[in-house]
Every structure is written in structure tokens, then in C-alpha cells.
Design a protein around this motif. Structure first.
Motif: not given
Ligand SMILES: Nc1nc2c(ncn2[C@@H]2O[C@H](COP(=O)(O)OP(=O)(O)OP(=O)(O)O)[C@@H](O)[C@H]2O)c(=O)[nH]1
Ligand SMILES: [Mg+2]
Length: 259
Positions: A58-59, A61, A54
Motif C-alpha cells: 500500500k502507498t 505510511d 509503507n
């Protein structure tokens, strides 16, 4: 980039973006609208040399991969697919911050040949930030099926940056892409991106602010682009500048410039 500048750059990549580059390695940011084949280009170039995670905090990718071409190593960073990088969403913010503050040696913008006009918006935005951009017109096979013809040399001339045609799923054009990435990274090719002109009111405002903005940000970022963001009242960007460049802007000096 000289040795200490490279070291400094790699430190920035690791501290702010969680990216570990090996000494001498070039970085390539991969940007584009959703579903244009970015990951296909990424997979074709980097093969199994990838790792995903990640973006720090932050979420979103983050995929990184490496490849070697003509004895030089390249670290490629697959950015989230976005229609714009004006940072209206987290994905746009991640892409914008990396292109802007991660200082990649090249930003490769992948476009869909079947809907070039809509896709060019992102390329034009990136061209305002950095001259180190290569445009990859992908899905050429699909365009051919739809009888869409693209005058690639006219496009390259109009944009002022290298344009490479690919059909990434079948591998067409990828050798040329590697070659262009290498040429730009080692400084053999210095593009002159077409400058977007705004209305005379905006251009006048830019001219008034530019000297002050240049003085404040030095050579860290393109001052014209920063000025445009200030005119836009982009508070989140001012925050990013203090975060990534370690500039003490809490005294709101940039914001004062903007009013
Ligand atoms: N025909 C054709 N299909 C392609 C080409 N490149 C990619 N594709 C296909 O297009 C689809 C989307 O490709 P991705 O590589 O996942 O696109 P992306 O830009 O990474 O998508 P997001 O990460 O969702 O933004 C997949 O089904 C690919 O196989 C190409 O050049 N020609
Ligand atoms: Mg993808």
C-alpha cells in the motif's frame, strides 16, 4: 498470551503487516481522527526509537516505534488518521485490518478534547471490534482554553474502558498513559466496553446469524462485529478474513450465512 501464542502472533505481524516484534514485546495500535495528536503521542512515547516505511502493498505510511516501561517492551504502530474504520478508503482499510487481524495487545484511540462527540464515533467502532482499548482524550490544554469541561470519570464509566486525559505536546498525562498501557497489556485490567444496540430488526438478525458465524470464525474475531459486517454486505471484509485468517471462504460459506 502464552509463549507459542506470542510466537504465532509475531509471525502474523511480520507476514501480513511487515512488523518485526522482539520476543515478549507487546504491540499497541495507535488510532484516531486526523490531526488529533497521534504522532505527537507516538513521538513523546517512542522518542528516537522509530522507523517508518509503507504498509505492505500500500502507498500508506507506516511508522513503528518502541519504548520500555517497567521492564516491558512495547511496539507502537501509528495508524493512518481516519474518521471511521468501515474501510471506505485505503487508510480506513489499513487501520481496520490492523486492529482486527493484527491483534494488538492494546488499541489506543486518541480523541480531540475540543470536539469529543465527533471523535467518539471512531472509539465506539473500535469498541465493537475489541475490548482491549484505551481512550486517550488529547488536546486537554486547548479544551481548557475554550472553556470546555469534560467529566472524564463519567466518560470512562459510560464507555466501560480506561480513559486517560493528555496534552501530549507538553507531556501532560503521558505517565498515566504508559501505566495504563502496561496494565492492560499484562492483563491487569479487563475492560467491558459498552455494547452498541441497534434497532430490534438488526438485533434479531444478529441473533439469528451469530451461532453460525461463531462456528465459522472461532475465537479469531468478535463474532457480533463480523455478523454486523455481513449484514452490511461488506465484501471487502470477507476477502480480508480469508486473506488474514487463512480460512477457506472461497466456497462463500460466510456469504451464504449472510443471505
Ligand atoms: N496544544 C496542543 N497541541 C497539540 C497537542 N497534541 C498535538 N498537538 C499539535 O496538534 C497538531 C497535530 O498533531 P499530530 O501529532 O501531527 O496529529 P496526528 O493525529 O498525528 O495528525 P495526522 O497524522 O495528520 O492524522 C500539531 O501541531 C501538534 O503539535 C496537545 O495536546 N496540545
Ligand atoms: Mg500523524
Amino acid at each position: 498470551m502464552n509463549h507459542s501464542a506470542t510466537k504465532e502472533h509475531h509471525k502474523l505481524l511480520s507476514e501480513h503487516f511487515g512488523i518485526t516484534a522482539i520476543p515478549g514485546q507487546f504491540t499497541v495500535a495507535l488510532a484516531g481522527n486526523p490531526n488529533v495528536g497521534k504522532s505527537t503521542v507516538f513521538n513523546a512515547l517512542t522518542g528516537l526509537h522509530q522507523h517508518t516505511g509503507n504498509w505492505p502493498g500500500k502507498t500508506v505510511d507506516n511508522a513503528q516505534g518502541s519504548f520500555t516501561y517497567l521492564d516491558r517492551s512495547f511496539l507502537m504502530v501509528d495508524l493512518p488518521g481516519t474518521y471511521s474504520i468501515l474501510a471506505h478508503t485505503i487508510e480506513e482499510q489499513v487501520a481496520r485490518d490492523f486492529i482486527c487481524f493484527g491483534k494488538p495487545d492494546v488499541t489506543l484511540v486518541v480523541l480531540d478534547a475540543t470536539c469529543l462527540e465527533r471523535n467518539l464515533n471512531l472509539a465506539l467502532q473500535v469498541m465493537e471490534i475489541t475490548p482491549k482499548i484505551i481512550v486517550c482524550v488529547n488536546l486537554m490544554d486547548e479544551a481548557e482554553k475554550k472553556n470546555i469541561k469534560i467529566d472524564l470519570s463519567a466518560l470512562q464509566k459510560d464507555l466501560g474502558v480506561p480513559v486517560v486525559a493528555t496534552a501530549a505536546r507538553s507531556g501532560m498525562g503521558l505517565d498515566t498513559l504508559r501505566q495504563k498501557l502496561h496494565e492492560m497489556s499484562i492483563g491487569l485490567c479487563t475492560p467491558t466496553p459498552r455494547q452498541i444496540s441497534y434497532s430490534s430488526e438488526v438485533e434479531n438478525a444478529i441473533q439469528q446469524l451469530l451461532p453460525n458465524v461463531s462456528r465459522l470464525i472461532g475465537s479469531n474475531l468478535n463474532p457480533r462485529w463480523v455478523t454486523l459486517r455481513l449484514l452490511d454486505g461488506d465484501q471487502a471484509f470477507i476477502k480480508s478474513i480469508s486473506q488474514y485468517l487463512n480460512l477457506d471462504l472461497h466456497s462463500t460459506r460466510l456469504q451464504e450465512v449472510a443471505v
